[in-house]
Design a protein around this motif. Sequence first.
Motif, PDB file in Angstrom:
ATOM      1  N   ASP A 148       0.579  -1.367   0.169  1.00 33.61           N
ATOM      2  CA  ASP A 148       0.291  -0.107   0.221  1.00 33.61           C
ATOM      3  C   ASP A 148       1.007   1.330   0.325  1.00 33.61           C
ATOM      4  O   ASP A 148       0.497   2.543  -0.990  1.00 33.61           O
ATOM      5  N   TYR A 175      -3.823  -0.257  -8.148  1.00 30.92           N
ATOM      6  CA  TYR A 175      -4.119   0.040  -7.074  1.00 30.92           C
ATOM      7  C   TYR A 175      -5.495  -1.107  -6.942  1.00 30.92           C
ATOM      8  O   TYR A 175      -5.391  -0.526  -5.838  1.00 30.92           O
ATOM      9  N   TRP A 176      -6.426   0.014  -7.290  1.00 28.38           N
ATOM     10  CA  TRP A 176      -7.831  -0.358  -7.518  1.00 28.38           C
ATOM     11  C   TRP A 176      -8.003  -2.164  -7.355  1.00 28.38           C
ATOM     12  O   TRP A 176      -8.849  -2.126  -5.886  1.00 28.38           O
ATOM     13  N   TRP A 178      -5.174  -3.931  -7.106  1.00 25.92           N
ATOM     14  CA  TRP A 178      -5.025  -4.889  -5.708  1.00 25.92           C
ATOM     15  C   TRP A 178      -5.883  -4.788  -4.343  1.00 25.92           C
ATOM     16  O   TRP A 178      -6.022  -5.951  -3.477  1.00 25.92           O
ATOM     17  N   LYS A 179      -5.707  -3.161  -4.428  1.00 21.87           N
ATOM     18  CA  LYS A 179      -6.873  -2.970  -3.001  1.00 21.87           C
ATOM     19  C   LYS A 179      -8.693  -4.674  -2.542  1.00 21.87           C
ATOM     20  O   LYS A 179      -8.253  -4.966  -2.036  1.00 21.87           O
ATOM     21  N   TYR A 183      -6.836  -5.741  -0.171  1.00 19.32           N
ATOM     22  CA  TYR A 183      -6.884  -5.020   1.763  1.00 19.32           C
ATOM     23  C   TYR A 183      -8.632  -5.586   1.758  1.00 19.32           C
ATOM     24  O   TYR A 183      -8.255  -5.523   2.913  1.00 19.32           O
ATOM     25  N   SER A 198     -15.195   0.848   0.506  1.00 20.24           N
ATOM     26  CA  SER A 198     -14.260   1.268   0.230  1.00 20.24           C
ATOM     27  C   SER A 198     -14.786   0.636  -1.839  1.00 20.24           C
ATOM     28  O   SER A 198     -13.703   1.630  -2.178  1.00 20.24           O
ATOM     29  N   CYS A 202     -13.778   3.533  -4.481  1.00 20.15           N
ATOM     30  CA  CYS A 202     -13.430   2.739  -5.770  1.00 20.15           C
ATOM     31  C   CYS A 202     -13.956   3.559  -6.912  1.00 20.15           C
ATOM     32  O   CYS A 202     -13.570   3.902  -7.818  1.00 20.15           O
TER      33      CYS A 202
END
Length: 373
Positions: A148, A175-176, A178-179, A183, A198, A202
């Motif tokens: 992160d 990043y989106w 991956w989250k 995450y 979340s 996004c």
Amino acid sequence: AYKRFLTPDSLYSTLNSLERWAENSTDKVEKAILHSLLACEYAGYWEKNRYRIQERADTALEELSGDMRMWSSEYFVKRVAEHGWASLADISLLVNRFASDYQSFIEQSEGSAYYGHDLCHLLFHRTIDAFEKMVDVDTDLLLLNLSDSLYQRVLDVYTHLPDREEAVILTTLDYWKWKTKNYLDCTSCLEPDSNRESENSCMQMLDKLIERYADYPVIVEAYISKAEWMSHGDKGRSIAEAVRLCDEGIRNYPAYNRIGELHRIRAGLLQPQLSIRSNHFCYPGDTIELNATYRTLDAPVELNIYATNATMSPDGSDCNDDEVFRQCAPRLVYNVTHMLTPLPVSDKLPADVPYLPSDTVLSLPLPSEPGLY
């Protein structure tokens, strides 16, 4: 090529040599590449031998040993984390170095042009891939937190560099994803509403990307991501919105090299579907009920009733095959046309109804003469 392809024990001596090289090198770029190689090698070794490694106990001796055949899973996490983080210690330097200058270590992809062919994005993605391989054993979320932080650091650097808008778009999308993959899975079990919040944030991020970077054809990747997410039509998602996104992306960026992905998503959402189920047997002159499931049918459905000269069989298998059916001298008795309109669905958006499956029952009278129809 590494010697491990020749002798099994050479891997350990090779990695020890890389460790000494990385420790003693005074070239910052060379040092970053070596740390990246070590992180990937350790993660790859653990992934290949994970079941045997997980049987080892976590002891203080492994830290004193340079032989990874003694390391536990937890110590592999520590080493991968250290080398991965060290490989990106000087991001501002790496974004100004061309990957082509280090082809003995690096293989460039076609997408490298969107990042200005810099060395940063290659080492960054290799580090994230190495962390991903180890995430299952990382019980204290060390690698997730490091990933992160790396995403945010790389995004901050690209955002403040000229002519790196395409790099910002692609890194933000990565990043989106991956989250969403990592995450959110960890937080949803602790906070039931965190997943939905979340996901909403996004979606807002994707909307901002599409609005801010509309002049860059690579923004189609944001359209693809949002259309795929919306296409499920549940949990606040809208199939109609997915179709709209596909239409808008296709209309605005027809020449983009991956525009076919939007065509594929759209075609899947609009593909007509019809399945009909019924009993195989019915009395002459009776009415048979056909259970129909359908969606996105814009044309009338015509049902044809044929009489055949086939011998009646218990399972009706004589006419299951098209070739056999044609040999049974089929004769059209009559046909019926139905308009199958979408039916309202509770808890669904009205705009989504045409794209959702509907169920109905079609009643058909059968001829009074016995036979196989």
